[in-house]
Write an enzyme that holds these catalytic residues in place. Structure first.
Site, PDB file in Angstrom:
ATOM      1  N   LYS A 195       0.860  -1.185   0.000  1.00  0.00           N
ATOM      2  CA  LYS A 195       0.000   0.000   0.000  1.00  0.00           C
ATOM      3  C   LYS A 195       0.892   1.228   0.000  1.00  0.00           C
ATOM      4  O   LYS A 195       1.680   1.440   0.915  1.00  0.00           O
ATOM      5  CB  LYS A 195      -0.892  -0.031   1.245  1.00  0.00           C
ATOM      6  CG  LYS A 195      -1.752   1.176   1.489  1.00  0.00           C
ATOM      7  CD  LYS A 195      -2.718   1.515   0.372  1.00  0.00           C
ATOM      8  CE  LYS A 195      -3.501   0.371  -0.177  1.00  0.00           C
ATOM      9  NZ  LYS A 195      -4.495   0.670  -1.190  1.00  0.00           N
ATOM     10  N   HIS A 322     -10.267  -7.042  -4.439  1.00  0.00           N
ATOM     11  CA  HIS A 322      -9.964  -5.972  -3.486  1.00  0.00           C
ATOM     12  C   HIS A 322     -10.387  -6.359  -2.072  1.00  0.00           C
ATOM     13  O   HIS A 322     -11.281  -7.177  -1.886  1.00  0.00           O
ATOM     14  CB  HIS A 322     -10.739  -4.731  -3.945  1.00  0.00           C
ATOM     15  CG  HIS A 322     -10.746  -3.602  -2.977  1.00  0.00           C
ATOM     16  ND1 HIS A 322     -11.866  -3.249  -2.256  1.00  0.00           N
ATOM     17  CD2 HIS A 322      -9.781  -2.730  -2.615  1.00  0.00           C
ATOM     18  CE1 HIS A 322     -11.584  -2.207  -1.508  1.00  0.00           C
ATOM     19  NE2 HIS A 322     -10.326  -1.871  -1.698  1.00  0.00           N
TER      20      HIS A 322
HETATM   21  O1  GKR Z   1      -7.067  -0.311   4.188  1.00  0.00           O
HETATM   22  O2  GKR Z   1      -6.108   1.631   4.024  1.00  0.00           O
HETATM   23  C1  GKR Z   1      -6.622   0.633   3.534  1.00  0.00           C
HETATM   24  C2  GKR Z   1      -6.669   0.515   2.016  1.00  0.00           C
HETATM   25  O3  GKR Z   1      -6.091   1.638   1.425  1.00  0.00           O
HETATM   26  C3  GKR Z   1      -8.076   0.332   1.560  1.00  0.00           C
HETATM   27  O4  GKR Z   1      -8.897   1.299   2.123  1.00  0.00           O
HETATM   28  C4  GKR Z   1      -8.254   0.363   0.067  1.00  0.00           C
HETATM   29  O5  GKR Z   1      -9.614   0.372  -0.241  1.00  0.00           O
HETATM   30  O6  GKR Z   1      -7.268  -1.827   0.024  1.00  0.00           O
HETATM   31  C5  GKR Z   1      -7.741  -0.806  -0.656  1.00  0.00           C
HETATM   32  C6  GKR Z   1      -7.222  -0.632  -2.052  1.00  0.00           C
HETATM   33  O7  GKR Z   1      -6.753  -1.592  -2.629  1.00  0.00           O
HETATM   34  O8  GKR Z   1      -7.307   0.452  -2.609  1.00  0.00           O
HETATM   35 MG    MG Z   2      -6.507  -0.558  -4.455  1.00  0.00          MG
END
Ligand code: GKR
Ligand code: MG
Length: 424
Positions: A195, A322
């Site tokens: 991420k 996702h």
């Molecule tokens: O859990 O902070 C998080 C992710 O950034 C999530 O909110 C996203 O929706 O996992 C996600 C993504 O693939 O964009």
């Molecule tokens: Mg994503």
């Protein structure tokens, strides 16, 4: 297993819960101390109970409760009626308005997100009545095990004012390699997703390079959730193309993604610019993305997600999955869906390793070799631990959170913080 009557819906229980979460960083801020989720239990007059799981922002819970009140009497096998009931209920309650989740996603209609947990619960009931797993109701499992990916996050050592959590700080490339090493050794993952969208891009590129050097056999992805400009995204694609299996949402919007796509052969993936059926036509026309991340919570349930899989196949797009922070009911649903979707060939995302609390009884869903065996019992194959559900509901009542607010939480710690969207 004998076939029994599923019956009609007699009552529906909607239970918001909160479970502890580490301070995971992302483009819009940082995860709050608790994740909010809702567990839906659909009871039938034949004494069966089906399960579903979804988000728990206050407005969403209110919509779920409105549908829960309208559902008694519905036929467990009539999924079209479910959609009609949700549409009518929300139309009356909200005028059909959309919904927002965590500041990262806005949907134009709330129907799909509200249908989802009820559809999963009805499929669970159909499976329990017929003695078949949900994957069978979706066309049959084409794989016995579903691979998931290690989902790495930059993170603080602990929530401010609290002790360091078990994962410690994740800021430097070396710390992220360590995080990956631990996740891979505990779960056996063969794919790794980072991420991004948190630090200046060069730092995140260096992290990908460190991961690639440390895990040369693993499939890698980075997802900065639209933090980069088109120009930076093209540079990222050039620099990282030999290391990644796909680049996820480097820049916001279909036109921006299409522009990046024209400059690289690296597949671009999304769970941000294609999040409902209406986005597919413009995305395909512009050749903006080569991989779509499905998500049954957002796309209207398991059968609509299977439909998405078919559309991706038709247009030659790849399919991945996702995740948002979730509990075992969702993991079971994701596993059945992935097992029954032939062209879902990438390892699915999951936030599962970050979680320390649960509502389902242990044993049904175990990770081994980076994958989860598809439950073979009736329905989803998971049972609720009623005591755990009550404890996490109590935690919801006392935690003080009523929505996912990564940006507001970050701004309470880093004054003046605004999301990094298109920042670099
Ligand atoms: O859990 O902070 C998080 C992710 O950034 C999530 O909110 C996203 O929706 O996992 C996600 C993504 O693939 O964009
Ligand atoms: Mg994503």
């Amino acid at each position: 297993m004998s076939v029994r009557e599923a019956g009609r819906v007699s009552r529906v229980v909607v239970t918001p819960v909160a479970f502890r979460d580490p301070p995971l960083l992302n483009v819009v801020g940082v995860h709050q101390p608790y994740v909010l989720r809702t567990i839906v239990q659909v009871h039938t007059d034949e004494g069966l109970v089906g399960l579903g799981e979804t988000y728990a922002d206050q407005a969403h819970v209110e919509r779920l409760e409105a549908v829960a009140a309208a559902l008694p009497g519905a036929d467990v096998f009539d999924l079209h009626a479910l959609r009609r009931i949700v549409g009518e209920t929300l139309g009356a309650a909200t005028g059909g308005a959309g919904a927002s989740f965590g500041g990262m996603l806005e949907v134009s209609s709330a129907v799909d997100t509200v249908v989802s947990p009820f559809e999963v619960a009805l499929l669970d009931l159909q499976g329990r009545a017929t003695g078949r797993p949900v994957s069978d109701l979706l066309g049959g499992a084409v794989r016995d095990r579903v691979p998931f990916s290690a989902y790495l996050f930059y993170k603080w050592a602990g929530h401010p004012g609290h002790e360091e959590d078990a994962w410690g700080e994740g800021r430097t490339p070396e710390q992220l390699v360590e995080q990956a090493r631990r996740m891979i050794s505990e779960y056996g993952f063969t794919a790794v997703k980072l991420k991004g969208g948190v630090y200046e891009p060069r730092h995140e590129f260096e992290t990908v390079e460190a991961l690639a050097a440390a895990f040369p056999e693993h499939a890698l992805r980075i997802d900065p959730n639209g933090a980069w400009t088109v120009e930076t995204s093209i540079k990222a694609a050039d620099r990282l193309s030999g290391l990644l299996e796909y680049l996820e949402d480097p820049t916001p919007g279909i036109p921006g993604m299409a522009e990046v796509s024209r400059h690289t052969d690296l597949p671009l993936a999304t769970n941000m610019c294609v999040i409902s059926f209406e986005h597919l036509k413009p995305a395909v026309a512009a050749d903006a993305v080569q991989v779509v991340l499905s998500d049954h919570h957002l796309w209207g349930g398991l059968r609509r997600s299977a439909l998405l899989g078919g559309i991706c196949e038709t247009f030659g797009m790849g399919l991945s999955m996702h995740s948002n922070s979730h509990l075992g009911v969702s993991l079971a649903a994701m596993t059945h869906l992935a097992a029954a979707t032939p062209n879902l060939t990438y390892a699915c995302d999951t936030h599962y390793p970050w979680k320390t609390e649960e509502v389902v009884k242990p044993g049904a869903l175990e990770f081994s070799g980076g994958s989860v065996a598809v439950p073979k019992g009736p329905g989803l194959g998971v049972e609720l631990d009623e005591d755990a559900l009550a404890a996490l509901h109590e935690q919801y009542l006392t935690c003080g959170q009523r929505a996912r607010e990564d940006t507001a939480y970050m701004a309470s710690i880093v004054p003046g913080f605004t999301p990094n969207t298109s920042r670099w």
